[in-house]
Design a protein around this motif. Sequence first.
Motif, mmCIF file in Angstrom:
data_model
loop_
_atom_site.group_PDB
_atom_site.id
_atom_site.type_symbol
_atom_site.label_atom_id
_atom_site.label_comp_id
_atom_site.label_asym_id
_atom_site.label_seq_id
_atom_site.Cartn_x
_atom_site.Cartn_y
_atom_site.Cartn_z
ATOM 1 N N ASN A 421 -31.913 6.089 23.271
ATOM 2 C CA ASN A 421 -31.156 7.253 22.827
ATOM 3 C C ASN A 421 -31.443 8.407 23.776
ATOM 4 O OD1 ASN A 421 -29.853 9.340 21.531
ATOM 5 N ND2 ASN A 421 -30.701 8.896 19.509
ATOM 6 N N GLN A 422 -30.521 8.695 24.665
ATOM 7 C CA GLN A 422 -30.709 9.721 25.676
ATOM 8 C C GLN A 422 -29.914 10.972 25.285
ATOM 9 O OE1 GLN A 422 -32.816 8.845 28.625
ATOM 10 N NE2 GLN A 422 -33.210 7.437 26.928
ATOM 11 N N GLY A 423 -30.617 12.055 25.112
ATOM 12 C CA GLY A 423 -29.935 13.285 24.723
ATOM 13 C C GLY A 423 -30.886 14.235 24.043
ATOM 14 N N ASP A 424 -30.348 15.243 23.390
ATOM 15 C CA ASP A 424 -31.159 16.247 22.722
ATOM 16 C C ASP A 424 -31.606 15.766 21.346
ATOM 17 O OD1 ASP A 424 -30.822 17.988 24.848
ATOM 18 O OD2 ASP A 424 -29.038 18.936 23.966
ATOM 19 N N VAL A 425 -32.687 16.371 20.874
ATOM 20 C CA VAL A 425 -33.126 16.192 19.491
ATOM 21 C C VAL A 425 -32.750 17.461 18.744
ATOM 22 C CG1 VAL A 425 -35.089 15.867 17.951
ATOM 23 C CG2 VAL A 425 -35.012 14.659 20.137
ATOM 24 N N THR A 426 -32.073 17.321 17.649
ATOM 25 C CA THR A 426 -31.568 18.481 16.919
ATOM 26 C C THR A 426 -32.108 18.515 15.494
ATOM 27 O OG1 THR A 426 -29.618 17.321 16.051
ATOM 28 C CG2 THR A 426 -29.429 18.329 18.249
ATOM 29 N N SER A 427 -31.963 19.684 14.874
ATOM 30 C CA SER A 427 -32.406 19.829 13.484
ATOM 31 C C SER A 427 -31.590 18.943 12.557
ATOM 32 C CB SER A 427 -32.300 21.296 13.054
ATOM 33 O OG SER A 427 -30.966 21.760 13.149
ATOM 34 N N ALA A 428 -30.312 18.748 12.896
ATOM 35 C CA ALA A 428 -29.465 17.880 12.057
ATOM 36 C C ALA A 428 -29.962 16.437 12.080
ATOM 37 C CB ALA A 428 -28.016 17.956 12.538
ATOM 38 N N MET A 429 -30.401 15.970 13.262
ATOM 39 C CA MET A 429 -30.941 14.613 13.369
ATOM 40 C C MET A 429 -32.175 14.449 12.490
ATOM 41 S SD MET A 429 -30.570 14.202 17.503
ATOM 42 C CE MET A 429 -31.581 12.716 17.623
ATOM 43 N N LEU A 430 -33.051 15.450 12.525
ATOM 44 C CA LEU A 430 -34.289 15.356 11.749
ATOM 45 C C LEU A 430 -34.015 15.484 10.263
ATOM 46 C CD1 LEU A 430 -36.973 17.273 13.847
ATOM 47 C CD2 LEU A 430 -35.960 15.011 14.180
ATOM 48 N N ASN A 431 -33.038 16.299 9.910
ATOM 49 C CA ASN A 431 -32.708 16.449 8.488
ATOM 50 C C ASN A 431 -32.151 15.156 7.919
ATOM 51 O OD1 ASN A 431 -32.618 18.243 6.175
ATOM 52 N ND2 ASN A 431 -30.391 18.020 6.293
ATOM 53 N N THR A 432 -31.370 14.446 8.725
ATOM 54 C CA THR A 432 -30.848 13.159 8.276
ATOM 55 C C THR A 432 -31.970 12.139 8.105
ATOM 56 O OG1 THR A 432 -28.722 13.537 9.372
ATOM 57 C CG2 THR A 432 -29.304 11.251 8.870
ATOM 58 N N ALA A 433 -32.924 12.158 9.028
ATOM 59 C CA ALA A 433 -33.997 11.163 9.015
ATOM 60 C C ALA A 433 -35.096 11.481 8.003
ATOM 61 C CB ALA A 433 -34.607 11.045 10.413
ATOM 62 N N TYR A 434 -35.392 12.783 7.803
ATOM 63 C CA TYR A 434 -36.567 13.131 6.994
ATOM 64 C C TYR A 434 -36.313 14.248 5.980
ATOM 65 C CZ TYR A 434 -38.257 10.967 11.269
ATOM 66 O OH TYR A 434 -38.416 10.118 12.328
ATOM 67 N N GLY A 435 -35.124 14.824 5.974
ATOM 68 C CA GLY A 435 -34.856 15.962 5.104
ATOM 69 C C GLY A 435 -34.508 15.573 3.690
ATOM 70 N N THR A 436 -33.756 16.433 3.025
ATOM 71 C CA THR A 436 -33.452 16.226 1.612
ATOM 72 C C THR A 436 -32.605 14.987 1.368
ATOM 73 O OG1 THR A 436 -31.558 17.714 1.868
ATOM 74 C CG2 THR A 436 -33.611 18.679 1.084
#
Length: 540
Positions: A421-436
Amino acid sequence: MTTQNIPHLRSRLLLRLVCCCVTATCLFSSCDDYLDELPDNRAELNTDSKITELLVNAYPRTSYFLIAESYSDNTDHCIGSPSYTAFAQSGTTLHEEAATWKDITDKNQDSPTALWENCYKSIAAANNVLNAIAEQGNPKRLNAQRGEALLCRAYCHFVLGNIFCMPYSTKTCDTAMGITYMKTTESTVSPTYSRGTMAELYRDIAADIEEGLPLIDDNIYSVPKYHFNRRAAYAFASRFYLYYMKDDKSNLDKCIEYATRVLTSKPEEMMRDWKTLGNKATGSPQYNAFIDASDKANLLIISASSYWEWVYGPTAVAKGYCHDTKISTTETLQSTGFWGSQNTYFKAGQMSGSPKIYMLKMGQYFEYTDVVKGIGSPRMIVPAFTTEALILDRAEAYALKGDYTNAYADLKVWMNSFTSNQGDVTSAMLNTAYGTMKDFYTPLAPTPKKHLDPDFTITAGEQENLIHAVLHARRVTTLHEGLRWFDVKRYGIEIYRRDVDGTLGDGNITVLDTMKKDDPRRAIQLPQYVITAGITANPR
């Protein structure tokens, strides 16, 4: 050779040093030659070359990997088929005792006993070097040797503290037991020792690090990666200050500063080429590439007496307590993270019909002490500090400080190096993986997201998501290297020992035991002979 093979040595040592378990001298089989030679060597440390040569002994020759991985949530009990023998289930008494969170009685080369002895042996060597240099008036020409000895002494105490003590916390550090910090070689027959506190232990480690760092000089080494070269020393300092969490989080600045000195302004150029490594043939080609001293990602390489690869890797033993299919697919190597799913360059390995899932990073070789008689011990080359671990240490420090932009940038460097996975890490990615949107882990419905209960504050939302991301990435990247156990302790993560049925460790789950945040078993028990000699045991 094991301690059981030479019982005469135990009596000899007890007569010689009585409380030798906490003096900076070594014990038992692994130290036989050292004991025979140390008095003469100490008397003859009168040349620069002899002082430098003794520093080879200042690095611990025992790995904590088996202990830490077996205690952590990277291990399940796999019921397996009825054909599993006791040997196939656990491999050794040590592995079974560690995996079931018992006080360990086994004394083989991966045991707490061996780790304790070898770390204090290494501390002895470091102190002998420091004494010899001091006797010459601490001349500048020996600054590099003095710096290396201080870093070795600090590192050995750091390892001991994180294995045998509860985690450092500002809430408990003034009362929680540390381990004896040996600053001198012992000269009395029956000394008395105090374990001190975690506050005292970490202050002493910090003092040795800060005194030693400016003295390190790579020019004295023929192969710097086998010593505390400058980058390795900074990497160790960075990890130490990450663990040394103060209420004002001021030590995080040091963690970031020292990591940056290693990672430079272009950290992506300091990463391991995981893609090339993952494409190599499994076995020796991957082993050799992972521990290659010429790889810029390897900062410090240590040789340890260990059969850990035999336990975690592609063998028919120790299948009963292992990193199994259930853990791998739901929490670690094959799980879904912010980087996606099943897209890491370094692929999971699995023997046919075995529950063990592994990353073939560290191989094993046999070192003969008597080729004719076939006597010797298995050894393993260990990368003690690497840039892939360091970038995650810095990302964690940035996240805890609230510098989210730099935390995302470091996670991007890691993701682009370790996955496709080549690219930026975003808050949306983390929210999907670990958020609510992501459920917390339960032992019957496992996910990578576990409840965090550290003794320092984490803000719900973006900061917590970043911490989950770092812990998940570190758990995957450093699988089999023991760091997960330290994260479990630092973040107060409740873990479970589970039965998982099915020959591949992918079936139904039954919870056998629970280890809560303040469970005293998180401080692994001291060797019994140390307790017998008068050192305070860890409470149970």
